[in-house]
Design a protein around this motif. Structure first.
Motif, PDB file in Angstrom:
ATOM      1  N   SER A  29       0.883  -1.136   0.039  1.00  0.00           N
ATOM      2  CA  SER A  29      -0.007  -0.210  -0.049  1.00  0.00           C
ATOM      3  C   SER A  29       0.826   1.456  -0.092  1.00  0.00           C
ATOM      4  CB  SER A  29      -0.585   0.067   1.242  1.00  0.00           C
ATOM      5  OG  SER A  29      -1.574   1.548   1.226  1.00  0.00           O
ATOM      6  N   TRP A  30      -0.206   2.427  -1.094  1.00  0.00           N
ATOM      7  CA  TRP A  30       1.026   3.052  -0.285  1.00  0.00           C
ATOM      8  C   TRP A  30       0.616   4.861   0.434  1.00  0.00           C
ATOM      9  CZ3 TRP A  30      -3.657   6.075  -0.725  1.00  0.00           C
ATOM     10  CH2 TRP A  30      -4.049   6.184  -1.727  1.00  0.00           C
ATOM     11  N   ARG A  31      -0.236   3.982   1.044  1.00  0.00           N
ATOM     12  CA  ARG A  31      -1.058   4.368   2.650  1.00  0.00           C
ATOM     13  C   ARG A  31      -0.202   4.305   3.769  1.00  0.00           C
ATOM     14  NH1 ARG A  31      -6.556   2.731   2.135  1.00  0.00           N
ATOM     15  NH2 ARG A  31      -5.442   0.641   0.934  1.00  0.00           N
ATOM     16  N   LEU A  34       0.599   6.987   6.175  1.00  0.00           N
ATOM     17  CA  LEU A  34      -0.421   7.566   6.638  1.00  0.00           C
ATOM     18  C   LEU A  34      -1.573   6.595   7.288  1.00  0.00           C
ATOM     19  CD1 LEU A  34      -2.710  10.297   6.551  1.00  0.00           C
ATOM     20  CD2 LEU A  34      -4.015   8.409   4.809  1.00  0.00           C
ATOM     21  N   GLU A  35      -0.743   4.901   7.789  1.00  0.00           N
ATOM     22  CA  GLU A  35      -1.142   4.791   8.402  1.00  0.00           C
ATOM     23  C   GLU A  35      -0.168   4.132   9.259  1.00  0.00           C
ATOM     24  OE1 GLU A  35      -1.776   0.961   5.716  1.00  0.00           O
ATOM     25  OE2 GLU A  35      -2.634   1.332   4.246  1.00  0.00           O
ATOM     26  N   GLU A  86     -10.994  11.401   5.677  1.00  0.00           N
ATOM     27  CA  GLU A  86      -9.693  11.030   3.677  1.00  0.00           C
ATOM     28  C   GLU A  86      -9.645   9.500   3.331  1.00  0.00           C
ATOM     29  OE1 GLU A  86      -8.520  13.602   3.007  1.00  0.00           O
ATOM     30  OE2 GLU A  86      -9.308  14.594   4.113  1.00  0.00           O
ATOM     31  N   TYR A  87     -10.511   8.307   4.555  1.00  0.00           N
ATOM     32  CA  TYR A  87     -10.519   7.067   3.860  1.00  0.00           C
ATOM     33  C   TYR A  87     -11.872   6.662   2.579  1.00  0.00           C
ATOM     34  CZ  TYR A  87      -6.312   5.222   5.357  1.00  0.00           C
ATOM     35  OH  TYR A  87      -4.768   4.520   6.085  1.00  0.00           O
ATOM     36  N   TYR A  90     -11.007   7.941  -0.006  1.00  0.00           N
ATOM     37  CA  TYR A  90     -10.270   7.045  -0.869  1.00  0.00           C
ATOM     38  C   TYR A  90     -10.611   5.585  -1.121  1.00  0.00           C
ATOM     39  CZ  TYR A  90      -5.936   9.147   1.386  1.00  0.00           C
ATOM     40  OH  TYR A  90      -4.950  10.168   1.463  1.00  0.00           O
ATOM     41  N   VAL A 114      -1.921  11.544   0.074  1.00  0.00           N
ATOM     42  CA  VAL A 114      -0.840  10.437  -0.598  1.00  0.00           C
ATOM     43  C   VAL A 114       0.728  11.077  -0.718  1.00  0.00           C
ATOM     44  CG1 VAL A 114      -0.164   9.129  -2.251  1.00  0.00           C
ATOM     45  CG2 VAL A 114      -2.518   9.603  -1.438  1.00  0.00           C
TER      46      VAL A 114
END
Length: 299
Positions: A29-31, A34-35, A86-87, A90, A114
């Motif tokens: 994940s590119w998250r 953020l995660e 935000e999610y 997504y 992102v």
């Protein structure tokens, strides 16, 4: 000092050291950043239930594209509200652009938050009301990337009157009277000076304005900026910040009144107000998380 003095507000600073594609391939994940930010803030929830705020910084964005994104919410469920909003964006994007959604390049160009750098803050109100206007991170915006500044902190200055008068004496007209704005504008003043110094130097060397912009970003003396800005700060503070071209920093008062801890490896640099938050979020041992020494900055 007592534990009660230290136990105010919380910060979480993340700087990814690899391209987003790296985290997509390794962690799926590119998250990733953020995660991790969510975990770091959630594990420090006890530090501030009056509100929360998050800022992200996209590196190397082309002109005309927004590279800072900020979201702030008041109330004891602020962290969940911010990330829920935000999610949900997504989820909508994944439905509409299923083929492109997992492409980090597409996500970075089309979706907020992102990014490669994140700064989160948890507010424990000691000044002003708890509306969103009083929440960190606070921003000092400019059309030049290297003059953009975002800051958040856990602090209480005892000489705001003196510092405010210094700003006015410089010819500034601060938009409000608070230690938050005073600290932001003080750092901003030294950031402006360093920008101008480098601009004048490179201009006399014959560089174009476009080249100068890049060179300033590569050669800003962030430690000198922070040292000059904080010279007269009297009180306890841990302050973290980001500059528009990509430099990030965290600094701690010379007396070590407010806490700060950091961790880094080849993938990420993290600063928080509490050691266990990093241990839990990153699955690392106690001795892998270092205390930021009093009177020092991490840049």
């Amino acid at each position: 000092m007592t534990d009660d003095v230290k136990h105010k507000c919380g910060i979480a600073l993340i700087r990814l050291l690899k391209p987003l594609e790296y985290y997509q391939l390794k962690y799926g994940s590119w998250r990733y950043g953020l995660e991790k930010l969510y975990l770091l803030m959630e594990k420090q929830r006890n530090r501030g239930q009056d509100g929360a705020g998050v800022v992200s910084l996209k590196l190397d964005s082309p002109p005309g594209r927004k590279y800072f994104n900020r979201q702030r919410e008041s109330g004891d469920s602020a962290i969940n509200e911010i990330f829920k909003k935000e999610y949900s964006k997504y989820e909508e994007a994944e439905e509409k652009h299923a083929g492109a959604f997992n492409d980090p390049h597409w996500a970075k160009s089309n979706l907020p938050f992102v990014a490669e750098s994140y700064l989160g803050h948890l507010r424990y109100g000691t000044f002003g009301s708890n509306n969103t206007a009083n929440l960190h991170p606070v921003m000092r915006q400019n059309n030049w990337r290297t003059r953009n500044l975002v800051m958040a902190g856990n602090f209480n200055l005892t000489n705001v009157d003196e510092l405010f008068d210094i700003l006015v004496g410089l010819g500034q007209y601060p938009k409000e009277y608070s230690d938050t704005v005073t600290m932001l504008e003080k750092v901003g003043h030294f950031l402006d000076n360093e920008n101008q110094r480098l601009f004048d130097q490179y201009k006399t060397e014959g560089y174009t304005n476009m080249d100068i912009t890049d060179r300033i970003g590569e050669n800003l003396d962030v430690s000198a900026i922070l040292g000059g800005a904080s010279k007269r700060w009297d009180g306890g503070y841990t302050v973290a910040g980001m500059m528009g071209h990509g430099d990030v920093f965290a600094m701690r008062d010379p007396w070590g009144i407010r806490p700060a801890f950091y961790y880094h490896d080849e993938e990420v640099v993290i600063v928080t107000s509490e050691r266990p938050a990093i241990q839990t979020a990153m699955h690392v041992n106690f001795d892998q998380v270092k205390e930021l020494p009093a009177g020092h900055a991490l840049v």
